[in-house]
Each structure stands twice: as C-alpha cells, then as structure tokens.
Design a protein around this motif. Sequence first.
Motif, mmCIF file in Angstrom:
data_model
loop_
_atom_site.group_PDB
_atom_site.id
_atom_site.type_symbol
_atom_site.label_atom_id
_atom_site.label_comp_id
_atom_site.label_asym_id
_atom_site.label_seq_id
_atom_site.Cartn_x
_atom_site.Cartn_y
_atom_site.Cartn_z
ATOM 1 N N GLN A 1 0.823 -1.207 0.000
ATOM 2 C CA GLN A 1 0.000 0.000 0.000
ATOM 3 C C GLN A 1 0.856 1.256 0.000
ATOM 4 N N GLY A 2 1.899 1.276 0.852
ATOM 5 C CA GLY A 2 2.748 2.453 0.949
ATOM 6 C C GLY A 2 3.441 2.771 -0.358
ATOM 7 N N GLU A 3 3.969 1.761 -1.005
ATOM 8 C CA GLU A 3 4.655 1.972 -2.280
ATOM 9 C C GLU A 3 3.676 2.455 -3.349
ATOM 10 N N ASP A 4 2.465 1.879 -3.353
ATOM 11 C CA ASP A 4 1.458 2.288 -4.326
ATOM 12 C C ASP A 4 1.011 3.726 -4.107
ATOM 13 N N ARG A 5 0.849 4.136 -2.846
ATOM 14 C CA ARG A 5 0.441 5.517 -2.554
ATOM 15 C C ARG A 5 1.485 6.511 -3.033
ATOM 16 N N PHE A 6 2.759 6.210 -2.760
ATOM 17 C CA PHE A 6 3.817 7.114 -3.208
ATOM 18 C C PHE A 6 3.858 7.169 -4.735
ATOM 19 N N GLN A 7 3.758 6.034 -5.386
ATOM 20 C CA GLN A 7 3.792 5.988 -6.846
ATOM 21 C C GLN A 7 2.677 6.844 -7.440
ATOM 22 N N TYR A 8 1.484 6.729 -6.868
ATOM 23 C CA TYR A 8 0.346 7.500 -7.382
ATOM 24 C C TYR A 8 0.588 8.994 -7.230
ATOM 25 N N LEU A 9 1.007 9.409 -6.057
ATOM 26 C CA LEU A 9 1.165 10.838 -5.785
ATOM 27 C C LEU A 9 2.372 11.425 -6.497
ATOM 28 N N ALA A 10 3.451 10.675 -6.588
ATOM 29 C CA ALA A 10 4.683 11.211 -7.184
ATOM 30 C C ALA A 10 4.666 11.159 -8.701
ATOM 31 N N HIS A 11 3.962 10.188 -9.271
ATOM 32 C CA HIS A 11 4.100 9.975 -10.717
ATOM 33 C C HIS A 11 2.784 9.931 -11.493
ATOM 34 N N ASP A 12 1.722 9.441 -10.895
ATOM 35 C CA ASP A 12 0.518 9.142 -11.676
ATOM 36 C C ASP A 12 -0.610 10.152 -11.518
ATOM 37 N N ARG A 13 -0.620 10.915 -10.450
ATOM 38 C CA ARG A 13 -1.780 11.742 -10.130
ATOM 39 C C ARG A 13 -1.874 12.976 -11.031
ATOM 40 N N ASP A 14 -3.104 13.392 -11.317
ATOM 41 C CA ASP A 14 -3.381 14.657 -11.996
ATOM 42 C C ASP A 14 -3.509 15.742 -10.931
ATOM 43 N N TRP A 15 -2.491 16.605 -10.838
ATOM 44 C CA TRP A 15 -2.464 17.658 -9.820
ATOM 45 C C TRP A 15 -3.121 18.949 -10.302
ATOM 46 N N HIS A 16 -3.661 18.958 -11.503
ATOM 47 C CA HIS A 16 -4.247 20.174 -12.082
ATOM 48 C C HIS A 16 -5.696 20.304 -11.633
ATOM 49 N N VAL A 17 -5.927 21.103 -10.605
ATOM 50 C CA VAL A 17 -7.262 21.230 -10.019
ATOM 51 C C VAL A 17 -7.861 22.616 -10.242
ATOM 52 N N VAL A 18 -7.209 23.443 -11.052
ATOM 53 C CA VAL A 18 -7.715 24.794 -11.322
ATOM 54 C C VAL A 18 -8.201 24.860 -12.767
ATOM 55 N N ASP A 19 -9.500 25.144 -12.931
ATOM 56 C CA ASP A 19 -10.061 25.354 -14.265
ATOM 57 C C ASP A 19 -9.639 26.722 -14.776
ATOM 58 N N THR A 20 -9.272 26.798 -16.031
ATOM 59 C CA THR A 20 -8.959 28.096 -16.641
ATOM 60 C C THR A 20 -9.900 28.340 -17.810
ATOM 61 N N HIS A 21 -10.074 29.610 -18.138
ATOM 62 C CA HIS A 21 -10.929 29.988 -19.257
ATOM 63 C C HIS A 21 -10.151 30.917 -20.166
ATOM 64 N N ALA A 22 -10.140 30.574 -21.422
ATOM 65 C CA ALA A 22 -9.464 31.420 -22.409
ATOM 66 C C ALA A 22 -10.498 32.319 -23.078
ATOM 67 N N PRO A 23 -10.191 33.611 -23.302
ATOM 68 C CA PRO A 23 -11.165 34.510 -23.943
ATOM 69 C C PRO A 23 -11.462 34.083 -25.373
ATOM 70 N N ALA A 24 -12.726 34.064 -25.722
ATOM 71 C CA ALA A 24 -13.150 33.747 -27.088
ATOM 72 C C ALA A 24 -13.830 34.971 -27.686
ATOM 73 N N LYS A 25 -14.393 34.844 -28.868
ATOM 74 C CA LYS A 25 -14.949 35.997 -29.563
ATOM 75 C C LYS A 25 -16.134 36.578 -28.811
ATOM 76 N N ASN A 26 -17.072 35.750 -28.427
ATOM 77 C CA ASN A 26 -18.267 36.255 -27.748
ATOM 78 C C ASN A 26 -18.427 35.725 -26.319
ATOM 79 N N ALA A 27 -17.566 34.841 -25.928
ATOM 80 C CA ALA A 27 -17.690 34.252 -24.590
ATOM 81 C C ALA A 27 -16.338 33.690 -24.177
ATOM 82 N N GLU A 28 -16.352 32.931 -23.129
ATOM 83 C CA GLU A 28 -15.134 32.269 -22.698
ATOM 84 C C GLU A 28 -15.226 30.795 -23.025
ATOM 85 N N GLN A 29 -14.081 30.206 -23.341
ATOM 86 C CA GLN A 29 -14.061 28.774 -23.577
ATOM 87 C C GLN A 29 -13.061 28.132 -22.609
#
Length: 751
Positions: free
Chosen positions: A425-453
């Motif tokens: 379990q310990g080795e698997d937890r470290f592997q997930y957090l150090a190498h496999d996890r998606d740490w991107h938890v902030v949504d971003t919005h890029a300006p579009a012509k009439n709205a945001e995408q």
Amino acid sequence: MPVDFETIVGADLSVLHDASMAWKKMGDRFGELHDDYRDHVKAAVEADEQRSWRGQAAGMFRNQAQLTQREYAGARNEARAVSGLLEDAYTTLTSLRQRVFDVKAEAESAGMDVDAYGRCSLNLGTLPEDEREAYQHHHLARQELEASWNQKITDAVEAVRQADQNANEALMAPPVSMQEVYGFDTSLTGDIGEVNSRQVDDLYEKIKNGETLTDREYEDLDFLMEANEGDPEFSRTLLTSLGGPDGAIRIHNELAERAYTDDTGNRKRHLDLTGHLANAVSTATTVDGEDTATDKRFYEQWRADLREAGVQEYRLDFTDHGPEDVQDVRGYQSLVSLLQQGGGYDDRFLHDLADDIRAVEDRGQGGDPDIWDLRGTFAGERQRDGTFDDSRNGWFANDPLDGVLGVMSKDPAASTAYFDPATEQGEDRFQYLAHDRDWHVVDTHAPAKNAEQPGDDTADADSRTGFGAALEAAMTGHAPGTETPDDFARHRPEESRLLEHVITEYADASAVDKGAIPENMRQNFANTLAHYPEDVHDILGKLGHVPSEMNGVDVDRTTMHHFIRGVAEDGAAFRTIHDSQMEVIAGDIHTLDADDLRNGSDKAVDVAQRSGQAMGALDTIRADVLGADRDEEIDRNNWNKTYQYHAAGALVTGTPIFGDAIQRLIDIGAGENAEALNKEVADKTTEELIEHYTKNGLPRLEKMFNLRGKQVGMSDPELGEGDFQRVVLDEVLSRYSAGHTDSGGSTGDWE
C-alpha cells in the motif's frame, strides 16, 4: 465559592459519591414502586374490570393508572440518571483534584515552596550547591522557573474548574421537551458528555440554519465544546444528532462564510467553533477506547456516510467570481478544510480518508480526476519563507487529497506508516502521488470571440504542499515547522527506508530533468536532509558505496548528487543542505587536537578527506545551478539572497552550538565568508563558476583548519610547514577537487 487552589485542596468530594448513592437508592425505590403498582394495583384492578367493573369510572382509572405508572418510571429513570451524573462528576473531579496534589508534589520535589494559594517560590536551601549559586546570581532564571511551576499548578486548577462547571451545566440542563417540564425528565442520561451534547446540538443547529447566536449562547457553546470535545460519548452523540458528515460539513461551510466573508470582525469566534467541531470529529473517529465494538460501529457508519457526503455538492458564497458565477464545492473539500482547524486524528481515520478521496479521483479506480476542479486560485499569498497565508481563500482545501496529507504531516508516525515502501500500500500511494496523479485542479478559461471557452487545467500555486509536508514528517519523524529535538539525527528504520526510496525516485527524475522535483517540495526535502546530516556527510564524503553509519542510509553518492541538484533549484533549500553540512564539517574539525593537526594523524586525514569531498561536491552543484539558471531565474529562486548571513542552525535543525570556538568555525563555512561566494557570478559558465569556487571557496575550508590549529595552540610556523601542510591541507585540496569532478560528472553537463 470560587474554584481555586485553596478550595480544591480543602474540598471533600466524598459528598458527591454519597449523593450519587442516595439518588441511586431513590431510583431503585421508585423502581420497586413502579413494579409493585404494575403487578399489584394496576393489574388487580384491570383483572376486576374484566369481571365486573365497567363504565366511566373504570375509564378514568385506566387513564390515571397509565399516568401513575409512567410517573413512577420517569422518577426511577431520572433519579438513576442524576445518580450517574453525580458519580461521573465525582470520578472526574477526584482524578483532576489528585492531579493538583501531584503537581504540587512535583513542584516541591523540584525545590519549590508551595503556599496555601498555590503560588510557588524557589527554596534555595533545598538545591545542590552548584544550582543554588547559579540561581542566586541569575534572578531572571529563578523567576522563569517559578513562573513555569506556577503555570503548571494554574493549569491543573483550571482543569478542575472547567470540569466542575461542565458537571453543573449537565445537572442544570433543561428537559428536551416542554412535556417533561411538568413531569420527570425521562430523557436524562447518566453521562455528563451525552447530556451536554443536547445543548450543543441545539446551538450548532442554529448556526447550520443561518441563525446568529447571542453572546451568551456563543460563550455557552464555546465552553461546552472545549470541556467535552475529548469525550467520545459526547462527540459521537453530537455528530450523530447533527446529521453525521453532511451536518458537520454544512456547519463548517456556514462558519467559514461568516469567518471569511460575512462577519470577518468575529473571525476568531467562528474559527474557534470550527476548531471545536474538528476536534469532536477527531475524538469520535478514534478507535482505541475500551468499548471497541461501539467505536467500530460508529466509525464504519461515519465513513460510509462520508463517502456519500464527500462527493455531494454544496454551495459556498466565497467561491463566487461574479453574481452569476457561483461555484459548488464537494463535501470532501469542505470536510478537509474543517479538519485543518483541529488535530490529534487517529492514524486509521487519516489513512482511510486519504484512500477514500483517492478512490473518488483516481481514474485507475474508476474515479474522475477533474472532480475537484474549481475556477480561481485557493492558495493564498506566498510568504517570504515559501509558505502560504490563509487570510482569504488559502484556508480552503480545494485539493482535498493534498489537504489531508497536510493534516497527516502533523502526525509523523501516521505519515511514515502511510508511505512505508516496505508495504504494498505504501509503495502504491507514493507511486500514485509522485508519478501518476493529476495535480491540475484549477479550471482556466481562455477569452473567445463572444464568450469564454475552457482552457487547460493548471495546478494551484500551493500544489503538493501537503504531500511535501507529509513526506518530510514521514522521513524525519518530526512535524514540519516544530521545534527539533536534540537527537533529531537518529531515525527509525522505516523513516530511513522511506528516505532511501524518495531520494532514489526523485534522483532518477532529476537526472533527466533538473527541475523535476516540484517547487513546493524542495524545501521539505532540504529540511529532511538536514535531519540526516551525518548520513548525508558519509555519502558525500566517502569514496565507496557504503551505507551511512548513523542510520544505515543505503544510497550511492551519484544518486545523492542528482537529488541535491534537483532540490538546489531553490536557493534557500540548497542553503539548508549546505549549512547543515558545514555544521558537520565544523564539528569534525573541532574534534581535532594539536597532535592530530601537527602530525597529520589518521583522524585528521579522514576529516580532511570527507570535508573536502563534501564541500567540493556542494560547490559544484551550486555552480551548476547558477550556470544554468542565470539572472532572472536566480532572482526567482532567491539565489541572490541565499547567502545573507544568519546564525548557524537557525533554518531547520536548531543544532546546539556549544562555545565560541565551534561557532567561529561554522561562521567561516556557512556565514559571512560563504556569503561572498555568490557575488560576481552573473554571466559565468559552469566551468568558470567552478574555477571561481575553487579560488574563493576552497580557502574557507583551509581557513577552518588553520583556525582550529590556532585554537589548540599551534604556532604560525607550525601552521605553515610540516605534515599540517603536506598531509592535512593537501588532502583537503585533493578531495575538494575530487568532489568537483565526481559531482560534476553526476550532473551530466561536464566532466
């Protein structure tokens, strides 16, 4: 009468036990009356009624008989409950009163005279002669000693006072319903915590419903929570009555909005109530009490309910980015934010919570990696020491897995067990957090012509701060940011085992990409190496691949070079490692006497070799960072300020420095002399920087040996000739150059 030291010492608590027995006897007697009335009066009349008694009178008797029997039962139950409350008070107050006597005895054993009011004064006549003379001449030290014992007695007295008031609150608690105001309180129980939880439940329910408490209600709630939050029965009864995890989350959300948005002037009040609730969760979810079956039943139900509430969506006003841009948050995000206000959580609870949160997000377990994503940052503002404040949204655990790891970091043993690579379990937890996890938890919005995408998700600025803190705690056995014990350098095998695993994993990544170690974890790793100073020195300073002597850390030197190089992307983190090594070097040099230096003894040669090799390696790593990053990135990582002078040991370890002699040696290696090495380095290549450090860095090590020679009485001629020059200082130069070459090859940029 005030509950003070004098009152406590003179109190006769046996009257509480006697009163409890009297109420119990009364309850037993009412029980007998209840049974007699049921068996001999009510039953006899009912039997006669079946034979001959009919009509309105019989009906009136039936109603009255039911009421009478109910009253006997109510009297029995209330009397027994009062007996239980009095016995509970007697047991608690007796134990706490004894603690007052124990502290008084401890103070007297330490040389204190304790007067009738609990005030301590040092009796010099009871002390050994050396201590007596010391305190006679150091009045401040005497006052501090007396104050410390006064505080211990005050704390013991306060515990009695609080328990006394808590028992009074339970005995004076109003009935649950108005019906019982005119009869016996059949709902009363014999447990003080359980009785008081009813009052607390009512007040927290008001908060959950958006109502404002009066000052008196706040004071009552604050007191009752502080007095009872460590009582499992109280905590479990309260959390159940509040509606389980869902109720706790809703109360937290309401208090958070008041503290950070709606009523910031009373922030402390709201955060205090949040902290009390968090501590109640801590107590309720601890499975180590006497009644383990009850503990486990509550725990399993709480965990099952939390899995449901953890993914449920809740509306929080502070997440708004405009009147039409309200965001919902998940229950786990709120719950972890709540837990951050408390402490003392059970290892099992923290491990299970972290694993349950992972299961929700881990694609490999059928989870959704985007489930925590929110718009906007929740990191707070980065401080000069690299931490983030929580004055606005920094308190909110938008990344609940990283957040619960931060909570876990306060419990080093729990952190070590969670990541232990000796377990699957310990080795698997470290592997997930150090190498496999998606740490991107902030949504971003890029300006579009009439709205945001939608844009690409990004990591928040405080990403991995909890992960880094938990790993530091797990590897050092010490919570980050707390005072370091004197024996910090010795570690348990499981801590050293995890250190080896972390170094190897991140060294491999740094060998390919020198920026692979995440920014927010570099200082944690530097702090960790500073807690293994002798081990790091063994690895950097020895020629072969030999496990370190202090803790048996089995990492080869090349791997350690790669790891330190990755950490050194942050200048302050590099300095933490560098200065801890300078302390080791200074300590080793300080052990040499005149004969060692004059004759070039084996001991002096060993110190020269290890010191030169380690310092050469560190100077090369520093040169590689400065040569690669250049001006703007050096500024970003505070490299231009990294060597501003500071007291040795102040950053991490708090290494005790005994005497001016060793302090002066450290000053040369890690203080003002080292500061000069970062000057005039802009626009130099790595090779030019190596030459710069050989010219300006090596002499500071030689100066440390020369200073030690003078400290032990060597003359200037002796320092300028003989084996001191031909053997000791030649080994310093030789191994410093070897350290350059060896670590330079490890960086992969030059040989």
